[in-house]
Design a protein around this motif. Structure first.
Motif, PDB file in Angstrom:
ATOM      1  N   VAL A 176     -26.710  18.884  29.869  1.00 28.81           N
ATOM      2  CA  VAL A 176     -26.351  19.029  28.628  1.00 28.81           C
ATOM      3  C   VAL A 176     -25.249  17.933  28.324  1.00 28.81           C
ATOM      4  O   VAL A 176     -24.296  17.823  29.181  1.00 28.81           O
ATOM      5  CB  VAL A 176     -25.694  20.240  28.051  1.00 28.81           C
ATOM      6  CG1 VAL A 176     -25.326  20.092  26.565  1.00 28.81           C
ATOM      7  CG2 VAL A 176     -26.711  21.370  28.147  1.00 28.81           C
ATOM      8  N   ARG A 177     -25.392  16.934  27.604  1.00 26.05           N
ATOM      9  CA  ARG A 177     -24.490  15.824  27.335  1.00 26.05           C
ATOM     10  C   ARG A 177     -23.964  15.876  25.870  1.00 26.05           C
ATOM     11  O   ARG A 177     -24.657  15.860  24.911  1.00 26.05           O
ATOM     12  CB  ARG A 177     -24.878  14.577  27.488  1.00 26.05           C
ATOM     13  CG  ARG A 177     -24.152  13.470  27.326  1.00 26.05           C
ATOM     14  CD  ARG A 177     -24.636  12.153  27.771  1.00 26.05           C
ATOM     15  NE  ARG A 177     -23.578  11.068  27.596  1.00 26.05           N
ATOM     16  CZ  ARG A 177     -23.849   9.672  27.456  1.00 26.05           C
ATOM     17  NH1 ARG A 177     -25.153   9.346  28.021  1.00 26.05           N
ATOM     18  NH2 ARG A 177     -22.839   8.754  27.287  1.00 26.05           N
ATOM     19  N   CYS A 178     -22.669  16.053  25.623  1.00 27.52           N
ATOM     20  CA  CYS A 178     -22.127  16.260  24.205  1.00 27.52           C
ATOM     21  C   CYS A 178     -21.574  14.817  23.806  1.00 27.52           C
ATOM     22  O   CYS A 178     -21.072  14.332  24.312  1.00 27.52           O
ATOM     23  CB  CYS A 178     -20.905  17.401  24.452  1.00 27.52           C
ATOM     24  SG  CYS A 178     -21.035  19.124  24.905  1.00 27.52           S
ATOM     25  N   LEU A 179     -22.373  14.590  22.801  1.00 34.23           N
ATOM     26  CA  LEU A 179     -21.785  13.228  21.920  1.00 34.23           C
ATOM     27  C   LEU A 179     -21.510  13.645  20.315  1.00 34.23           C
ATOM     28  O   LEU A 179     -22.215  13.377  19.442  1.00 34.23           O
ATOM     29  CB  LEU A 179     -23.050  12.326  22.194  1.00 34.23           C
ATOM     30  CG  LEU A 179     -23.283  11.694  23.499  1.00 34.23           C
ATOM     31  CD1 LEU A 179     -24.649  10.807  23.291  1.00 34.23           C
ATOM     32  CD2 LEU A 179     -22.184  11.084  23.937  1.00 34.23           C
ATOM     33  N   PRO A 180     -20.205  14.183  20.360  1.00 33.73           N
ATOM     34  CA  PRO A 180     -20.012  14.500  18.872  1.00 33.73           C
ATOM     35  C   PRO A 180     -19.983  13.341  18.150  1.00 33.73           C
ATOM     36  O   PRO A 180     -19.492  12.103  18.701  1.00 33.73           O
ATOM     37  CB  PRO A 180     -18.553  15.067  19.186  1.00 33.73           C
ATOM     38  CG  PRO A 180     -18.077  14.598  20.543  1.00 33.73           C
ATOM     39  CD  PRO A 180     -19.159  14.656  21.264  1.00 33.73           C
ATOM     40  N   VAL A 181     -20.059  13.325  16.834  1.00 33.43           N
ATOM     41  CA  VAL A 181     -20.369  12.098  16.106  1.00 33.43           C
ATOM     42  C   VAL A 181     -19.658  12.294  14.675  1.00 33.43           C
ATOM     43  O   VAL A 181     -18.928  13.343  14.416  1.00 33.43           O
ATOM     44  CB  VAL A 181     -21.883  11.863  15.725  1.00 33.43           C
ATOM     45  CG1 VAL A 181     -22.464  11.392  16.839  1.00 33.43           C
ATOM     46  CG2 VAL A 181     -22.499  12.974  14.873  1.00 33.43           C
ATOM     47  N   ALA A 182     -19.642  11.535  13.889  1.00 36.01           N
ATOM     48  CA  ALA A 182     -18.955  11.431  12.472  1.00 36.01           C
ATOM     49  C   ALA A 182     -19.653  10.261  11.637  1.00 36.01           C
ATOM     50  O   ALA A 182     -20.412   9.658  12.207  1.00 36.01           O
ATOM     51  CB  ALA A 182     -17.563  11.039  12.565  1.00 36.01           C
ATOM     52  N   ASP A 183     -19.394  10.386  10.390  1.00 34.53           N
ATOM     53  CA  ASP A 183     -20.019   9.440   9.457  1.00 34.53           C
ATOM     54  C   ASP A 183     -18.997   8.564   8.938  1.00 34.53           C
ATOM     55  O   ASP A 183     -19.418   7.792   7.817  1.00 34.53           O
ATOM     56  CB  ASP A 183     -20.704  10.148   8.169  1.00 34.53           C
ATOM     57  CG  ASP A 183     -19.818  11.034   7.345  1.00 34.53           C
ATOM     58  OD1 ASP A 183     -18.319  10.855   7.635  1.00 34.53           O
ATOM     59  OD2 ASP A 183     -20.087  11.926   6.679  1.00 34.53           O
ATOM     60  N   GLY A 184     -17.905   8.192   9.532  1.00 35.93           N
ATOM     61  CA  GLY A 184     -16.952   7.287   9.161  1.00 35.93           C
ATOM     62  C   GLY A 184     -15.679   8.054   8.209  1.00 35.93           C
ATOM     63  O   GLY A 184     -14.765   7.280   8.186  1.00 35.93           O
ATOM     64  N   GLY A 185     -15.810   9.188   8.162  1.00 35.20           N
ATOM     65  CA  GLY A 185     -14.612  10.174   7.651  1.00 35.20           C
ATOM     66  C   GLY A 185     -13.780  10.526   8.666  1.00 35.20           C
ATOM     67  O   GLY A 185     -13.830   9.983   9.776  1.00 35.20           O
ATOM     68  N   ASP A 186     -12.900  11.403   8.272  1.00 32.87           N
ATOM     69  CA  ASP A 186     -12.119  12.109   9.574  1.00 32.87           C
ATOM     70  C   ASP A 186     -12.987  12.674  10.505  1.00 32.87           C
ATOM     71  O   ASP A 186     -14.033  13.291  10.435  1.00 32.87           O
ATOM     72  CB  ASP A 186     -11.209  13.176   8.848  1.00 32.87           C
ATOM     73  CG  ASP A 186     -11.984  14.225   7.788  1.00 32.87           C
ATOM     74  OD1 ASP A 186     -12.851  13.848   7.312  1.00 32.87           O
ATOM     75  OD2 ASP A 186     -11.491  15.274   8.039  1.00 32.87           O
ATOM     76  N   GLY A 187     -12.545  12.433  11.531  1.00 29.00           N
ATOM     77  CA  GLY A 187     -13.151  12.949  12.939  1.00 29.00           C
ATOM     78  C   GLY A 187     -13.973  11.584  13.741  1.00 29.00           C
ATOM     79  O   GLY A 187     -14.253  11.742  14.592  1.00 29.00           O
ATOM     80  N   THR A 188     -13.997  10.288  12.847  1.00 29.34           N
ATOM     81  CA  THR A 188     -14.457   9.342  13.582  1.00 29.34           C
ATOM     82  C   THR A 188     -13.431   8.870  14.716  1.00 29.34           C
ATOM     83  O   THR A 188     -14.208   8.602  15.910  1.00 29.34           O
ATOM     84  CB  THR A 188     -14.536   8.219  12.567  1.00 29.34           C
ATOM     85  OG1 THR A 188     -15.214   8.589  11.646  1.00 29.34           O
ATOM     86  CG2 THR A 188     -15.019   6.678  13.201  1.00 29.34           C
ATOM     87  N   VAL A 189     -12.281   8.895  14.638  1.00 30.10           N
ATOM     88  CA  VAL A 189     -11.449   8.878  15.995  1.00 30.10           C
ATOM     89  C   VAL A 189     -11.806   9.704  17.236  1.00 30.10           C
ATOM     90  O   VAL A 189     -11.934   9.586  18.227  1.00 30.10           O
ATOM     91  CB  VAL A 189      -9.934   8.742  15.583  1.00 30.10           C
ATOM     92  CG1 VAL A 189      -9.322   8.917  16.747  1.00 30.10           C
ATOM     93  CG2 VAL A 189      -9.516   7.507  15.078  1.00 30.10           C
ATOM     94  N   ASP A 190     -11.820  11.236  16.821  1.00 30.51           N
ATOM     95  CA  ASP A 190     -12.213  12.383  17.656  1.00 30.51           C
ATOM     96  C   ASP A 190     -13.443  11.820  18.289  1.00 30.51           C
ATOM     97  O   ASP A 190     -13.731  12.153  19.555  1.00 30.51           O
ATOM     98  CB  ASP A 190     -12.295  13.633  17.012  1.00 30.51           C
ATOM     99  CG  ASP A 190     -11.002  14.058  16.670  1.00 30.51           C
ATOM    100  OD1 ASP A 190      -9.837  13.664  17.200  1.00 30.51           O
ATOM    101  OD2 ASP A 190     -10.859  14.878  15.926  1.00 30.51           O
ATOM    102  N   ALA A 191     -14.456  11.314  17.847  1.00 29.52           N
ATOM    103  CA  ALA A 191     -15.617  11.014  18.346  1.00 29.52           C
ATOM    104  C   ALA A 191     -15.749   9.913  19.178  1.00 29.52           C
ATOM    105  O   ALA A 191     -16.231   9.869  20.137  1.00 29.52           O
ATOM    106  CB  ALA A 191     -16.968  10.828  17.304  1.00 29.52           C
ATOM    107  N   ALA A 192     -14.902   8.983  18.885  1.00 30.21           N
ATOM    108  CA  ALA A 192     -14.657   7.957  19.722  1.00 30.21           C
ATOM    109  C   ALA A 192     -13.895   8.346  21.003  1.00 30.21           C
ATOM    110  O   ALA A 192     -14.590   7.950  22.140  1.00 30.21           O
ATOM    111  CB  ALA A 192     -13.774   6.808  19.185  1.00 30.21           C
TER     112      ALA A 192
END
Length: 334
Positions: free
Chosen positions: A37-53
């Motif tokens: 399993v590989r976790c790659l959380p994402v975002a659409d440009g809103g809040d959470g974008t830094v977390d995904a990075a």
């Protein structure tokens, strides 16, 4: 052995995207202990974008900046090599307000974060435009930058909306009410934006994304030489999704609400489009559309398990663990 990618967006008001991914991954591994399993959380440009990075290997950098109503707030951006990821929401987000301030909220702190990213030597800066509290056209941001040079810097605007700056589909008319603006205040904001645009160049006001984040997109396009891209496409590149999906047998995506808006720039639909022939299923708080309409093979909604919304949000993590196990049983061969 199956290789599964878990690439959800946040469940707003409940769990961050990394938390959603971790819960689903735990359920998968409990059902199939040796599962890759590989976790790659994402975002659409809103809040959470830094977390995904950060989840993808970027380093979080903290700064104190001017918040949306002038008070100092702690904020952060992400850096890897010469690339930085900055969120409007971190410095000028609605969640930073105790009460709405539609006429007074400023983007000044966004400029301070951009300047901090420049000072690290970054030559590519991704600016996530979602979640703003302000409708100042980016005036505060430009003031904070104080003439800082963006020569040689690729400034990428990442957003799930492409509204123009002015008019019935513009920043004030569409998003002003969401930020607490009354009809009279919307008219005031529209007039301010029109006057500001006349000074910086009305030709930029109709460009896609000019109306994003209360017009921050406009100032970035008109003055900083930015370019606009769909946020989920940018984030998928940042997290290396294309390379990872080539080896996958299943992709799991998701967001708090799968609905008619999901097709319009939201993360799950972007994940489906980027997954090619790999089957994609989704987890969600609630689902009000047919999964097939989004290109999904199936959707698993928390409200189908726990119909009480308050309890559902409070217990989202263990519910997602259970759904992860169910997905493993339905889609993964041991």
């Amino acid at each position: 052995m199956s290789h599964v990618i878990v690439a959800p967006d946040k469940f707003k008001g409940s769990l961050t995207a990394p938390q959603v991914a971790a819960a689903v991954a735990r359920g998968l591994r409990e059902a199939v202990p040796d599962l890759d399993v590989r976790c790659l959380p994402v975002a659409d440009g809103g809040d959470g974008t830094v977390d995904a990075a950060v989840a993808a290997g970027f380093v979080k950098v903290g700064r104190w900046v001017t918040g949306p109503v002038g008070k100092p707030v702690p904020a952060s951006f992400a850096v890897r090599g010469t690339t930085a990821v900055v969120e409007v929401a971190a410095a000028a987000g609605l969640t930073l307000l105790d009460r709405p301030a539609p006429l007074d909220a400023t983007s000044h702190g966004v400029g301070e974060l951009l300047k901090a990213a420049l000072d690290t030597g970054c030559t590519t800066i991704v600016l996530g435009l979602g979640g703003s509290a302000c409708t100042d056209g980016g005036a505060g941001m430009l003031e904070a930058l104080g003439g800082a040079s963006f020569d040689g810097v690729d400034l990428v605007l990442a957003s799930d909306v492409d509204n123009p700056l002015l008019g019935p589909t513009g920043a004030a008319a569409v998003y002003g009410p969401q930020k607490g603006a009354s009809p009279d205040q919307v008219e005031i904001l529209e007039a301010r934006l029109a006057a500001f645009a006349s000074r910086l160049g009305l030709e930029h006001a109709d460009r896609p994304g000019a109306g994003a984040a209360g017009g921050i997109g406009f100032a970035a396009l008109a003055v900083l030489g930015a370019r606009f891209r769909p946020g989920i496409e940018v984030v998928l590149e940042l997290v290396g999704f294309a390379e990872a999906v080539g080896e996958a047998s299943l992709v799991i995506t998701g967001e708090g609400s799968l609905d008619a808006q999901t097709r319009h720039g939201k993360a799950p639909f972007g994940v489906v489009r980027a997954s090619g022939d790999v089957p994609v299923v989704a987890v969600a708080g609630q689902c009000s559309v047919e999964p097939g309409d989004l290109g999904l093979k199936a959707a698993y909604a928390l409200l189908d398990i726990e119909p009480d919304v308050t309890r559902c949000m409070a217990q989202a993590e263990p519910l997602l663990v259970g759904i992860g196990g169910r997905i493993a049983r339905d889609w993964v061969s041991e």
